[in-house]
Scaffold this motif. Sequence first.
Motif, PDB file in Angstrom:
ATOM      1  N   ASP A 159     -38.288 -10.874 -12.478  1.00  0.00           N
ATOM      2  CA  ASP A 159     -38.648 -10.524 -13.862  1.00  0.00           C
ATOM      3  C   ASP A 159     -38.145  -9.132 -14.226  1.00  0.00           C
ATOM      4  O   ASP A 159     -37.610  -8.919 -15.323  1.00  0.00           O
ATOM      5  CB  ASP A 159     -40.160 -10.584 -14.045  1.00  0.00           C
ATOM      6  N   PHE A 160     -38.305  -8.182 -13.288  1.00  0.00           N
ATOM      7  CA  PHE A 160     -37.861  -6.820 -13.577  1.00  0.00           C
ATOM      8  C   PHE A 160     -36.338  -6.750 -13.650  1.00  0.00           C
ATOM      9  O   PHE A 160     -35.775  -6.028 -14.477  1.00  0.00           O
ATOM     10  CB  PHE A 160     -38.392  -5.844 -12.527  1.00  0.00           C
ATOM     11  N   ALA A 161     -35.663  -7.516 -12.811  1.00  0.00           N
ATOM     12  CA  ALA A 161     -34.204  -7.542 -12.847  1.00  0.00           C
ATOM     13  C   ALA A 161     -33.712  -8.039 -14.204  1.00  0.00           C
ATOM     14  O   ALA A 161     -32.727  -7.510 -14.753  1.00  0.00           O
ATOM     15  CB  ALA A 161     -33.659  -8.420 -11.723  1.00  0.00           C
ATOM     16  N   GLU A 162     -34.388  -9.033 -14.764  1.00  0.00           N
ATOM     17  CA  GLU A 162     -34.006  -9.527 -16.087  1.00  0.00           C
ATOM     18  C   GLU A 162     -34.226  -8.455 -17.152  1.00  0.00           C
ATOM     19  O   GLU A 162     -33.421  -8.297 -18.075  1.00  0.00           O
ATOM     20  CB  GLU A 162     -34.824 -10.776 -16.432  1.00  0.00           C
ATOM     21  N   ALA A 170     -31.237  -6.726 -19.454  1.00  0.00           N
ATOM     22  CA  ALA A 170     -31.304  -6.711 -20.913  1.00  0.00           C
ATOM     23  C   ALA A 170     -31.185  -5.297 -21.470  1.00  0.00           C
ATOM     24  O   ALA A 170     -30.540  -5.063 -22.499  1.00  0.00           O
ATOM     25  CB  ALA A 170     -32.615  -7.350 -21.379  1.00  0.00           C
ATOM     26  N   ALA A 171     -31.794  -4.348 -20.780  1.00  0.00           N
ATOM     27  CA  ALA A 171     -31.784  -2.959 -21.249  1.00  0.00           C
ATOM     28  C   ALA A 171     -30.518  -2.223 -20.841  1.00  0.00           C
ATOM     29  O   ALA A 171     -30.086  -1.284 -21.517  1.00  0.00           O
ATOM     30  CB  ALA A 171     -33.007  -2.215 -20.716  1.00  0.00           C
ATOM     31  N   LEU A 222     -31.847   3.023 -18.516  1.00  0.00           N
ATOM     32  CA  LEU A 222     -33.176   3.199 -17.932  1.00  0.00           C
ATOM     33  C   LEU A 222     -33.237   4.352 -16.942  1.00  0.00           C
ATOM     34  O   LEU A 222     -34.319   4.756 -16.541  1.00  0.00           O
ATOM     35  CB  LEU A 222     -33.619   1.909 -17.229  1.00  0.00           C
ATOM     36  N   LEU A 223     -32.081   4.865 -16.533  1.00  0.00           N
ATOM     37  CA  LEU A 223     -32.041   5.952 -15.572  1.00  0.00           C
ATOM     38  C   LEU A 223     -31.957   7.291 -16.286  1.00  0.00           C
ATOM     39  O   LEU A 223     -31.305   7.414 -17.324  1.00  0.00           O
ATOM     40  CB  LEU A 223     -30.862   5.777 -14.614  1.00  0.00           C
TER      41      LEU A 223
END
Length: 244
Positions: free
Chosen positions: A222-225, A229-230, A235-236
């Motif tokens: 789920d987090f990989a998806e 997407a982001a 995110l980094l």
Amino acid sequence: MQVVVLAGGLATRLGSLTDRSPKSMVEIEGHPFIAYQLSMLKRFGVNKVLLCVGHMGNQVQDFVGDGSRFGLEVSYSDEGLHLLGTAGALKNAEPHLESEFAVVYGDSYFTLPIGTIWDKFLASKSPAMMVVLKNKDRYGRSNCEVNSGLVTKYAKGSKTESFEYIDFGLVCMKRSLLASIRGGIKTDMSVIFSSLVGKKKLVAHEVFQRFYEVGSVQGIADFAEYVKAAGPDGLLWSSEARLE
């Protein structure tokens, strides 16, 4: 505001994924999870982080270092080979803790205004505030009951019909709560939470957006998806936060 990240567990649910690395170092789209987690904390205004490490914790320390690559000041408390559980890890870190601090679980990722939640905790004058989501078993088994702004029941790992909420993975608390915990003994945070519930002193802060976790194979997927997407770069915190 000091944030403590509990990142010392064995991650037995992940099987071979954590044979050679701790859960915090599991790669998601080419970067270790902790890179996303620390970047998240920085983005929401955190400056000081205490990492409680244990199982293969040297890998976490080697990657994170002093935290400067994330724009953070990072220090460490190491349980070594004798893992102490979530509350035991905090007791072990007690000399490094400020009088009030926030706790984030080492497998949790969320996008919350942490500073606002922290201000509400301080204003509440309560010994602890648990962030909760009305979950109804959607993102894992619900583990608490909430009424009138308080957590009125809490039981980790057991199914109760009245449990519609889940501990979100963010708790603000006073260091004085650790006074009742014996040092060097494996102890779970549920011991502290259950005591506070009995005294009607565990404040609930309800949120309405989902969290992510990498403590399960499905959680990682789920987090990989979410990352796909982001976009990982979005995110980094910086290029230095990436795995090189």
